[in-house]
Scaffold this motif. Structure first.
Motif, PDB file in Angstrom:
ATOM      1  N   TRP A   1       0.889  -1.409  -0.074  1.00  0.00           N
ATOM      2  CA  TRP A   1       0.023   0.051  -0.079  1.00  0.00           C
ATOM      3  C   TRP A   1       1.027   1.309  -0.147  1.00  0.00           C
ATOM      4  O   TRP A   1       0.642   2.392  -0.994  1.00  0.00           O
ATOM      5  CB  TRP A   1      -0.844   0.080   1.382  1.00  0.00           C
ATOM      6  N   LEU A   2       1.911   1.302   0.898  1.00  0.00           N
ATOM      7  CA  LEU A   2       2.663   2.568   0.869  1.00  0.00           C
ATOM      8  C   LEU A   2       3.105   2.752  -0.256  1.00  0.00           C
ATOM      9  O   LEU A   2       3.569   3.969  -0.980  1.00  0.00           O
ATOM     10  CB  LEU A   2       3.706   2.274   2.160  1.00  0.00           C
ATOM     11  N   GLN A   3       3.941   1.578  -0.756  1.00  0.00           N
ATOM     12  CA  GLN A   3       4.690   1.897  -2.178  1.00  0.00           C
ATOM     13  C   GLN A   3       3.771   2.393  -3.356  1.00  0.00           C
ATOM     14  O   GLN A   3       4.224   3.216  -3.940  1.00  0.00           O
ATOM     15  CB  GLN A   3       5.327   0.293  -2.394  1.00  0.00           C
ATOM     16  N   GLU A   4       2.893   1.858  -3.356  1.00  0.00           N
ATOM     17  CA  GLU A   4       1.811   2.197  -4.499  1.00  0.00           C
ATOM     18  C   GLU A   4       1.154   3.594  -4.081  1.00  0.00           C
ATOM     19  O   GLU A   4       1.074   4.337  -5.270  1.00  0.00           O
ATOM     20  CB  GLU A   4       0.661   1.182  -4.742  1.00  0.00           C
ATOM     21  N   HIS A   5       0.842   3.820  -3.213  1.00  0.00           N
ATOM     22  CA  HIS A   5       0.197   5.066  -2.986  1.00  0.00           C
ATOM     23  C   HIS A   5       1.271   6.351  -2.615  1.00  0.00           C
ATOM     24  O   HIS A   5       0.912   7.401  -3.058  1.00  0.00           O
ATOM     25  CB  HIS A   5      -0.564   5.027  -1.362  1.00  0.00           C
ATOM     26  N   ARG A   6       2.345   6.011  -2.265  1.00  0.00           N
ATOM     27  CA  ARG A   6       3.652   7.033  -2.443  1.00  0.00           C
ATOM     28  C   ARG A   6       3.692   7.426  -3.831  1.00  0.00           C
ATOM     29  O   ARG A   6       3.603   8.636  -4.416  1.00  0.00           O
ATOM     30  CB  ARG A   6       4.931   6.464  -2.076  1.00  0.00           C
ATOM     31  N   THR A   7       3.801   6.416  -4.959  1.00  0.00           N
ATOM     32  CA  THR A   7       3.753   6.821  -6.327  1.00  0.00           C
ATOM     33  C   THR A   7       2.512   7.612  -6.671  1.00  0.00           C
ATOM     34  O   THR A   7       2.646   8.481  -7.718  1.00  0.00           O
ATOM     35  CB  THR A   7       3.891   5.547  -6.949  1.00  0.00           C
ATOM     36  N   PHE A   8       1.546   7.144  -6.236  1.00  0.00           N
ATOM     37  CA  PHE A   8       0.062   7.522  -6.736  1.00  0.00           C
ATOM     38  C   PHE A   8       0.277   9.391  -6.189  1.00  0.00           C
ATOM     39  O   PHE A   8      -0.046  10.139  -7.025  1.00  0.00           O
ATOM     40  CB  PHE A   8      -1.082   6.846  -6.127  1.00  0.00           C
ATOM     41  N   VAL A   9       0.563   9.517  -4.926  1.00  0.00           N
ATOM     42  CA  VAL A   9       0.510  10.940  -4.449  1.00  0.00           C
ATOM     43  C   VAL A   9       1.335  11.864  -5.183  1.00  0.00           C
ATOM     44  O   VAL A   9       1.125  12.781  -5.746  1.00  0.00           O
ATOM     45  CB  VAL A   9       0.759  10.855  -3.019  1.00  0.00           C
ATOM     46  N   ARG A  10       2.737  11.288  -5.623  1.00  0.00           N
ATOM     47  CA  ARG A  10       3.807  12.031  -6.281  1.00  0.00           C
ATOM     48  C   ARG A  10       3.075  12.249  -7.547  1.00  0.00           C
ATOM     49  O   ARG A  10       3.178  13.511  -8.037  1.00  0.00           O
ATOM     50  CB  ARG A  10       5.019  11.312  -6.493  1.00  0.00           C
ATOM     51  N   ARG A  11       2.612  11.366  -8.266  1.00  0.00           N
ATOM     52  CA  ARG A  11       2.090  11.630  -9.579  1.00  0.00           C
ATOM     53  C   ARG A  11       0.902  12.661  -9.523  1.00  0.00           C
ATOM     54  O   ARG A  11       0.935  13.585 -10.413  1.00  0.00           O
ATOM     55  CB  ARG A  11       1.408  10.154 -10.066  1.00  0.00           C
ATOM     56  N   VAL A  12       0.046  12.358  -8.749  1.00  0.00           N
ATOM     57  CA  VAL A  12      -1.195  13.383  -8.792  1.00  0.00           C
ATOM     58  C   VAL A  12      -0.995  14.873  -8.141  1.00  0.00           C
ATOM     59  O   VAL A  12      -1.526  15.783  -8.577  1.00  0.00           O
ATOM     60  CB  VAL A  12      -2.439  12.852  -7.876  1.00  0.00           C
ATOM     61  N   LEU A  13       0.132  15.002  -7.474  1.00  0.00           N
ATOM     62  CA  LEU A  13       0.589  16.139  -6.939  1.00  0.00           C
ATOM     63  C   LEU A  13       1.678  16.897  -7.659  1.00  0.00           C
ATOM     64  O   LEU A  13       2.274  17.992  -7.279  1.00  0.00           O
ATOM     65  CB  LEU A  13       1.023  16.012  -5.444  1.00  0.00           C
ATOM     66  N   GLY A  14       2.029  16.122  -9.038  1.00  0.00           N
ATOM     67  CA  GLY A  14       3.268  16.606  -9.640  1.00  0.00           C
ATOM     68  C   GLY A  14       4.570  16.722  -8.960  1.00  0.00           C
ATOM     69  O   GLY A  14       5.269  17.582  -9.322  1.00  0.00           O
ATOM     70  N   LEU A  15       4.854  15.833  -8.137  1.00  0.00           N
ATOM     71  CA  LEU A  15       6.109  15.801  -7.089  1.00  0.00           C
ATOM     72  C   LEU A  15       7.190  14.994  -7.925  1.00  0.00           C
ATOM     73  O   LEU A  15       6.758  13.897  -8.630  1.00  0.00           O
ATOM     74  CB  LEU A  15       5.769  15.359  -5.965  1.00  0.00           C
ATOM     75  N   SER A  16       8.335  15.246  -7.746  1.00  0.00           N
ATOM     76  CA  SER A  16       9.546  14.433  -8.281  1.00  0.00           C
ATOM     77  C   SER A  16       9.405  13.090  -7.677  1.00  0.00           C
ATOM     78  O   SER A  16       8.794  12.748  -6.409  1.00  0.00           O
ATOM     79  CB  SER A  16      10.896  14.965  -7.999  1.00  0.00           C
ATOM     80  N   ALA A  17      10.121  11.849  -8.422  1.00  0.00           N
ATOM     81  CA  ALA A  17      10.142  10.437  -7.667  1.00  0.00           C
ATOM     82  C   ALA A  17      10.853  10.409  -6.541  1.00  0.00           C
ATOM     83  O   ALA A  17      10.610   9.395  -5.783  1.00  0.00           O
ATOM     84  CB  ALA A  17      10.483   9.590  -8.828  1.00  0.00           C
ATOM     85  N   THR A  18      11.493  11.484  -6.218  1.00  0.00           N
ATOM     86  CA  THR A  18      12.441  11.459  -4.950  1.00  0.00           C
ATOM     87  C   THR A  18      11.908  12.143  -3.936  1.00  0.00           C
ATOM     88  O   THR A  18      12.421  11.955  -2.744  1.00  0.00           O
ATOM     89  CB  THR A  18      13.878  11.943  -5.530  1.00  0.00           C
ATOM     90  N   THR A  19      10.783  12.807  -4.119  1.00  0.00           N
ATOM     91  CA  THR A  19      10.275  13.601  -2.918  1.00  0.00           C
ATOM     92  C   THR A  19       9.654  12.564  -1.898  1.00  0.00           C
ATOM     93  O   THR A  19       8.978  11.659  -2.149  1.00  0.00           O
ATOM     94  CB  THR A  19       9.079  14.505  -3.626  1.00  0.00           C
ATOM     95  N   ASP A  20       9.714  12.971  -0.556  1.00  0.00           N
ATOM     96  CA  ASP A  20       9.292  12.234   0.314  1.00  0.00           C
ATOM     97  C   ASP A  20       8.163  12.796   0.674  1.00  0.00           C
ATOM     98  O   ASP A  20       7.741  14.025   1.052  1.00  0.00           O
ATOM     99  CB  ASP A  20      10.165  12.604   1.904  1.00  0.00           C
ATOM    100  N   VAL A  21       6.900  11.853   0.473  1.00  0.00           N
ATOM    101  CA  VAL A  21       5.602  12.309   0.877  1.00  0.00           C
ATOM    102  C   VAL A  21       4.861  11.691   1.946  1.00  0.00           C
ATOM    103  O   VAL A  21       3.799  11.868   2.039  1.00  0.00           O
ATOM    104  CB  VAL A  21       4.598  11.882  -0.621  1.00  0.00           C
ATOM    105  N   ASP A  22       5.623  11.075   2.933  1.00  0.00           N
ATOM    106  CA  ASP A  22       5.131  10.410   4.092  1.00  0.00           C
ATOM    107  C   ASP A  22       4.125  11.264   4.953  1.00  0.00           C
ATOM    108  O   ASP A  22       3.325  10.830   5.417  1.00  0.00           O
ATOM    109  CB  ASP A  22       6.084   9.635   4.722  1.00  0.00           C
ATOM    110  N   ASP A  23       4.437  12.681   4.861  1.00  0.00           N
ATOM    111  CA  ASP A  23       3.824  13.598   5.649  1.00  0.00           C
ATOM    112  C   ASP A  23       2.613  14.270   5.028  1.00  0.00           C
ATOM    113  O   ASP A  23       2.047  15.067   5.520  1.00  0.00           O
ATOM    114  CB  ASP A  23       4.514  14.542   6.074  1.00  0.00           C
ATOM    115  N   VAL A  24       2.636  13.731   3.617  1.00  0.00           N
ATOM    116  CA  VAL A  24       1.291  14.400   2.825  1.00  0.00           C
ATOM    117  C   VAL A  24       0.153  14.115   3.589  1.00  0.00           C
ATOM    118  O   VAL A  24      -0.136  12.847   3.914  1.00  0.00           O
ATOM    119  CB  VAL A  24       1.256  13.792   1.314  1.00  0.00           C
TER     120      VAL A  24
END
Length: 150
Positions: A107-130
């Motif tokens: 879940w974390l792996q897939e949703h990190r990728t999803f959140v980066r994509r929908v928010l337009g963030l780079s693949a290296t951006t830490d999104v755990d605090d989104v």
């Protein structure tokens, strides 16, 4: 083609004043179809994503879910809502989303990728605090897909 919401209101007139959200799961036609298939099979009864200020999720609210071709397929009713960091997901919620191997790690792996994509963030951006909205639901319409009431 029938209007799914109108059919639901005909069967449940107490919902006549409700204003449902409308749209697909995910951010692509393929993902919409994949996630809808999990709902129809009975394995997906939760979803999550960054909050949408234009469509707040509330307990008791409805969502008319369409497939990847924009055809309305089911109506969901929200049973639980929680806001929290992406990494605050627990094992039970990850399993209730019904995706992959049902694990929190997947879940974390897939949703990190999803959140980066929908928010337009780079693949290296830490999104755990989104901030995320964690929503549980039941299917209420059409009858052949509706969950039994407890």
């Amino acid at each position: 083609m029938t209007d799914l919401w109108a059919d639901y209101v005909d069967a449940s007139p107490e919902q006549a004043e409700a204003l449902p959200a409308r749209g697909p799961f995910g951010d692509s036609p393929a993902l919409a179809d994949e996630l809808l298939a999990l709902v129809l099979a009975g394995g997906k009864r939760a979803t999550s994503g960054p909050p949408d200020p234009d469509e707040p999720v509330t307990v008791g609210g409805h969502w008319v879910v369409s497939d990847g071709s924009d055809r309305e397929r089911v109506i969901l009713r929200t049973t639980e809502v929680r806001a929290g960091r992406l990494d605050s997901v627990d094992d039970r919620f990850a399993a209730d989303e019904g995706e992959g191997d049902l694990s929190r790690g997947y879940w974390l792996q897939e949703h990190r990728t999803f959140v980066r994509r929908v928010l337009g963030l780079s693949a290296t951006t830490d999104v755990d605090d989104v901030e995320m909205i964690f929503e549980r639901f039941r299917v209420v319409w059409p009858p052949e897909h509706a969950d039994a009431l407890d």
